[in-house]
Structures are given as structure tokens and as C-alpha cells.
Design an enzyme around this catalytic site. Structure first.
Site, PDB file in Angstrom:
ATOM      1  N   TYR A 171       9.728  15.508  -7.895  1.00 24.01           N
ATOM      2  CA  TYR A 171       8.559  15.008  -7.149  1.00 24.01           C
ATOM      3  C   TYR A 171       7.333  15.859  -7.482  1.00 24.01           C
ATOM      4  O   TYR A 171       6.262  15.337  -7.802  1.00 24.01           O
ATOM      5  CB  TYR A 171       8.861  15.051  -5.652  1.00 24.01           C
ATOM      6  N   ASP A 192       7.665  -4.350  -8.441  1.00 23.10           N
ATOM      7  CA  ASP A 192       8.234  -3.023  -8.679  1.00 23.10           C
ATOM      8  C   ASP A 192       7.333  -2.367  -9.722  1.00 23.10           C
ATOM      9  O   ASP A 192       7.278  -2.830 -10.869  1.00 23.10           O
ATOM     10  CB  ASP A 192       9.673  -3.165  -9.189  1.00 23.10           C
ATOM     11  N   ILE A 215       0.994   5.305   4.267  1.00 21.21           N
ATOM     12  CA  ILE A 215      -0.348   5.644   3.782  1.00 21.21           C
ATOM     13  C   ILE A 215      -1.012   4.420   3.159  1.00 21.21           C
ATOM     14  O   ILE A 215      -2.187   4.130   3.417  1.00 21.21           O
ATOM     15  CB  ILE A 215      -0.253   6.809   2.764  1.00 21.21           C
ATOM     16  N   LYS A 273       3.918  14.518  -9.401  1.00 16.20           N
ATOM     17  CA  LYS A 273       2.594  14.488  -8.759  1.00 16.20           C
ATOM     18  C   LYS A 273       1.581  15.340  -9.535  1.00 16.20           C
ATOM     19  O   LYS A 273       0.394  14.992  -9.607  1.00 16.20           O
ATOM     20  CB  LYS A 273       2.707  14.939  -7.296  1.00 16.20           C
ATOM     21  N   ASN A 301      -0.542   3.777  -5.254  1.00 18.51           N
ATOM     22  CA  ASN A 301      -0.089   4.632  -4.155  1.00 18.51           C
ATOM     23  C   ASN A 301       1.434   4.674  -3.998  1.00 18.51           C
ATOM     24  O   ASN A 301       1.959   5.593  -3.373  1.00 18.51           O
ATOM     25  CB  ASN A 301      -0.763   4.108  -2.866  1.00 18.51           C
ATOM     26  N   SER A 320      -0.440  14.326  -4.460  1.00 23.67           N
ATOM     27  CA  SER A 320       0.149  15.040  -3.317  1.00 23.67           C
ATOM     28  C   SER A 320      -0.282  16.486  -3.401  1.00 23.67           C
ATOM     29  O   SER A 320      -0.567  16.992  -4.502  1.00 23.67           O
ATOM     30  CB  SER A 320       1.677  14.975  -3.391  1.00 23.67           C
TER      31      SER A 320
HETATM   32  P1  NAD Z   1       6.419   5.282   2.561  1.00 21.54           P
HETATM   33  O1  NAD Z   1       7.838   5.517   2.115  1.00 21.54           O
HETATM   34  O2  NAD Z   1       6.122   5.200   4.016  1.00 21.54           O
HETATM   35  O3  NAD Z   1       5.813   3.998   1.837  1.00 21.54           O
HETATM   36  C1  NAD Z   1       5.943   3.838   0.436  1.00 21.54           C
HETATM   37  C2  NAD Z   1       5.879   2.357   0.095  1.00 21.54           C
HETATM   38  O4  NAD Z   1       6.012   2.255  -1.336  1.00 21.54           O
HETATM   39  C3  NAD Z   1       7.018   1.532   0.699  1.00 21.54           C
HETATM   40  O5  NAD Z   1       6.506   0.372   1.316  1.00 21.54           O
HETATM   41  C4  NAD Z   1       7.911   1.180  -0.490  1.00 21.54           C
HETATM   42  O6  NAD Z   1       8.564  -0.085  -0.368  1.00 21.54           O
HETATM   43  C5  NAD Z   1       6.904   1.195  -1.635  1.00 21.54           C
HETATM   44  N1  NAD Z   1       7.531   1.450  -2.938  1.00 21.54           N
HETATM   45  C6  NAD Z   1       8.439   2.404  -3.256  1.00 21.54           C
HETATM   46  N2  NAD Z   1       8.810   2.290  -4.539  1.00 21.54           N
HETATM   47  C7  NAD Z   1       8.114   1.233  -5.049  1.00 21.54           C
HETATM   48  C8  NAD Z   1       8.061   0.622  -6.318  1.00 21.54           C
HETATM   49  N3  NAD Z   1       8.839   1.044  -7.343  1.00 21.54           N
HETATM   50  N4  NAD Z   1       7.237  -0.431  -6.502  1.00 21.54           N
HETATM   51  C9  NAD Z   1       6.463  -0.895  -5.484  1.00 21.54           C
HETATM   52  N5  NAD Z   1       6.484  -0.351  -4.252  1.00 21.54           N
HETATM   53  C10 NAD Z   1       7.303   0.700  -4.037  1.00 21.54           C
HETATM   54  O7  NAD Z   1       5.595   6.497   1.874  1.00 21.54           O
HETATM   55  P2  NAD Z   1       4.164   7.134   2.242  1.00 21.54           P
HETATM   56  O8  NAD Z   1       4.417   8.397   2.978  1.00 21.54           O
HETATM   57  O9  NAD Z   1       3.253   6.116   2.776  1.00 21.54           O
HETATM   58  O10 NAD Z   1       3.729   7.564   0.765  1.00 21.54           O
HETATM   59  C11 NAD Z   1       2.762   6.859   0.006  1.00 21.54           C
HETATM   60  C12 NAD Z   1       2.351   7.760  -1.160  1.00 21.54           C
HETATM   61  O11 NAD Z   1       1.832   8.978  -0.646  1.00 21.54           O
HETATM   62  C13 NAD Z   1       3.490   8.139  -2.101  1.00 21.54           C
HETATM   63  O12 NAD Z   1       3.019   8.172  -3.432  1.00 21.54           O
HETATM   64  C14 NAD Z   1       3.843   9.533  -1.646  1.00 21.54           C
HETATM   65  O13 NAD Z   1       4.449  10.308  -2.649  1.00 21.54           O
HETATM   66  C15 NAD Z   1       2.477  10.068  -1.266  1.00 21.54           C
HETATM   67  N6  NAD Z   1       2.477  11.192  -0.348  1.00 21.54           N
HETATM   68  C16 NAD Z   1       3.067  11.119   0.862  1.00 21.54           C
HETATM   69  C17 NAD Z   1       3.046  12.226   1.708  1.00 21.54           C
HETATM   70  C18 NAD Z   1       3.697  12.223   3.064  1.00 21.54           C
HETATM   71  O14 NAD Z   1       3.867  13.304   3.653  1.00 21.54           O
HETATM   72  N7  NAD Z   1       4.058  11.098   3.619  1.00 21.54           N
HETATM   73  C19 NAD Z   1       2.412  13.407   1.285  1.00 21.54           C
HETATM   74  C20 NAD Z   1       1.800  13.433   0.041  1.00 21.54           C
HETATM   75  C21 NAD Z   1       1.838  12.329  -0.778  1.00 21.54           C
END
Ligand code: NAD
Length: 258
Positions: free
Chosen positions: A163, A69, A23, A167, A96, A148
Site C-alpha cells: 500500500y 473495475d 471518501i 501510494k 480515487n 495517502s
Molecule cells: P472505501 O473502502 O470506503 O471505498 C473504496 C471504494 O472503492 C469502494 O466503493 C470499492 O467498491 C471501490 N473499489 C475498490 N476497488 C475497486 C476497483 N478495482 N475498481 C473500482 N472500484 C473499486 O475506501 P476509502 O477509505 O473511501 O478510500 C478511498 C481512497 O482513499 C483509496 O484510494 C484509499 O487508499 C485512500 N485513502 C483512504 C484513507 C482512509 O483512512 N480511509 C487514508 C488515505 C487514503
């Protein structure tokens, strides 16, 4: 100025945490397509670099990658100073980065609980606080947190209480900051996606087997695609959303409607 011009982000300086993939990467690409320079902030520096190079090639905009981080305050401060060094200001922050751990509540270790809360809630707070200080000093800005649909409903069948709680915290943190910083012209909003096809879902050994069930439960009978969050991200980043603050945008294909 027409609405399409107001949607442009020409010259804005933006960062996206968790921007290396999924995302965050799609948000970073979209804001660069709309004219912004963008910093890809992530723990995974290799992937952040690749994403930053790809976006620069695709859009011709300036990009930057910063290893951070978001749970570490020193890292977050360093990230802010790197961005200010290269870009000179910060107009928009996308907080994000997030993780999910699926464990039944009765078996969850304190370490697992703290890990999820640290990244998803404390990490968002630290990033908002650091970006907010810069924006207050500059006279304004826009912060967009990724929450989320799990802030609003309890997902089934997988157990994920930490989680969901984290959120829900992001949505209420967003509203709190919107109120505190309204007079300082710092707007704070959140996006609450439904199930989106990214590494977090498609490549997770615990979640991948559940995709068919999520699709069955979904009114549109499919997961969302990360690019389907790009338009709301561009809208919230720019001047078209001047009156929009303290809002949470649920983009879930009607999943939470029943
Ligand atoms: P993803 O796992 O594809 O990407 C997440 C990125 O965050 C990764 O590149 C990872 O290295 C980075 N990351 C993780 N922990 C970190 C930290 N401590 N510091 C810096 N970077 C860090 O996930 P995504 O699906 O793209 O999710 C992005 C956001 O969207 C998240 O907050 C997730 O909870 C939220 N979200 C995702 C979904 C879904 O279905 N994919 C739904 C609702 C919300």
C-alpha cells in the site's frame, strides 16, 4: 469574478472512481453541491446506484452510475464512453478507488502484492490515461488522484508495504503527468489523506482494532471525517486552482509532521 464564484463547478462534468462510498462518495456529493453533474464509478454497482440516486435527490444535479473495475482497461474505456454518451464531455476526473492489504512483507504473496499495485497504482494510471486523452482533445481538464499520507510516512503498527509503495507511486505519477500535460492544460494533482473513518478503516477486521492506537498517535487525537476532504476536492476541480498542478495536498491533522 469573486473567489466564491470561482469555487463553483456549475455545468462541469465529473467522475469519481470508488465513488460508491467513503471518501469518493463525499467528494461526489461535494462537487454536485457545487453545481457539477457527477458519475459514480465503482465495482459495486448496487451501492454506486444508491449513491448516485441520493446525490441527485440532495442536489438536483444529473448523476450516473457506472460499474467499472479500474484494473481492467476495457472496463475503463467503457466507463469513459458511457460518461461521454450521457454527459458529452469530461472536465474533472477523481481517480480515487483504492484498497489496502495488511500482511508482513516476508509473508506477502505475489498475488497480494500485485492486487494492491494493480488497483492503487495501475488503476490510477489507466484512469488518468483514459480521462487525459479526452481532456487533451477537449483542450483541458483537471485530474485529482487520491494518494495517502502513506506515500510520505510508514504507518505503524500495521504492516502495509505494498500500500505504501503504491501510494508513493501515485504521488510521483501525478507529478509526471502534470509535467507531460501542462502545455495541454490538463492539470494533475493528488490528495494525501491521513486516517479517515470509512469502511476501509472502520469496518476492516484487521484495521478496526488499531483505531485507538492511531488516535493516540494523532496530534488531533481523532480520525478525520470523509467530509473534511470535500473543500480541497472542490478547490482542485474548479477554476480557483488554475495555477495549481503537480501538487500533493496532505490532509492529515498534522500526523506526518513528526
Ligand atoms: P472505501 O473502502 O470506503 O471505498 C473504496 C471504494 O472503492 C469502494 O466503493 C470499492 O467498491 C471501490 N473499489 C475498490 N476497488 C475497486 C476497483 N478495482 N475498481 C473500482 N472500484 C473499486 O475506501 P476509502 O477509505 O473511501 O478510500 C478511498 C481512497 O482513499 C483509496 O484510494 C484509499 O487508499 C485512500 N485513502 C483512504 C484513507 C482512509 O483512512 N480511509 C487514508 C488515505 C487514503
Amino acid at each position: 469574478m469573486g473567489i466564491l464564484e470561482k469555487m463553483r463547478l456549475d455545468g462541469k462534468k465529473i467522475f469519481v472512481t470508488g465513488g460508491a462510498r467513503g471518501i469518493g462518495m463525499n467528494i461526489a456529493l461535494a462537487v454536485a453541491q457545487a453545481g457539477a453533474d457527477v458519475a459514480i464509478v465503482d465495482m459495486d454497482l448496487d451501492q454506486a446506484r444508491k449513491t448516485a440516486e441520493h446525490i441527485a435527490q440532495e442536489t438536483g444535479r444529473k448523476t450516473l452510475s457506472v460499474k467499472t473495475d479500474v484494473t481492467n482497461p476495457q472496463d475503463v474505456d467503457h466507463m469513459i464512453s458511457e460518461i461521454l454518451k450521457h454527459f458529452g464531455r469530461i472536465d474533472v476526473a477523481f481517480c480515487n478507488a483504492g484498497i489496502c492489504i495488511n500482511t508482513p512483507a516476508e509473508e506477502m504473496t505475489l498475488e497480494q502484492w500485485k492486487k494492491v499495485i494493480d488497483v492503487n497504482l495501475t488503476g490510477v494510471f489507466l484512469t488518468c490515461q483514459a480521462a487525459g486523452k479526452v481532456m487533451i482533445a477537449q483542450g483541458g481538464g483537471s485530474i485529482i488522484n487520491t494518494a495517502s499520507m502513506s506515500a510520505h510516512i510508514v504507518n505503524i503498527p500495521q504492516p502495509q508495504c505494498a500500500y505504501n509503495a503504491s501510494k508513493a507511486g501515485v504521488v510521483q505519477l501525478t507529478k509526471s503527468l502534470a509535467i507531460e500535460w501542462a502545455s495541454k492544460k490538463v492539470r494533475v494533482n493528488s490528495i494525501s489523506p491521513g486516517y479517515i473513518g470509512t469502511d476501509l478503516t472502520l469496518n476492516s477486521p484487521t484495521l478496526k482494532p488499531l483505531i485507538a492506537e492511531w488516535e493516540r498517535l494523532s496530534p488531533l487525537k481523532r480520525l478525520g471525517r470523509p467530509e473534511e476532504l470535500q473543500a480541497i476536492a472542490v478547490y482542485l476541480a474548479g477554476d480557483a486552482s488554475d495555477f495549481t498542478t503537480g501538487s500533493d495536498f496532505v490532509i492529515d491533522g498534522a500526523f506526518t509532521c513528526f
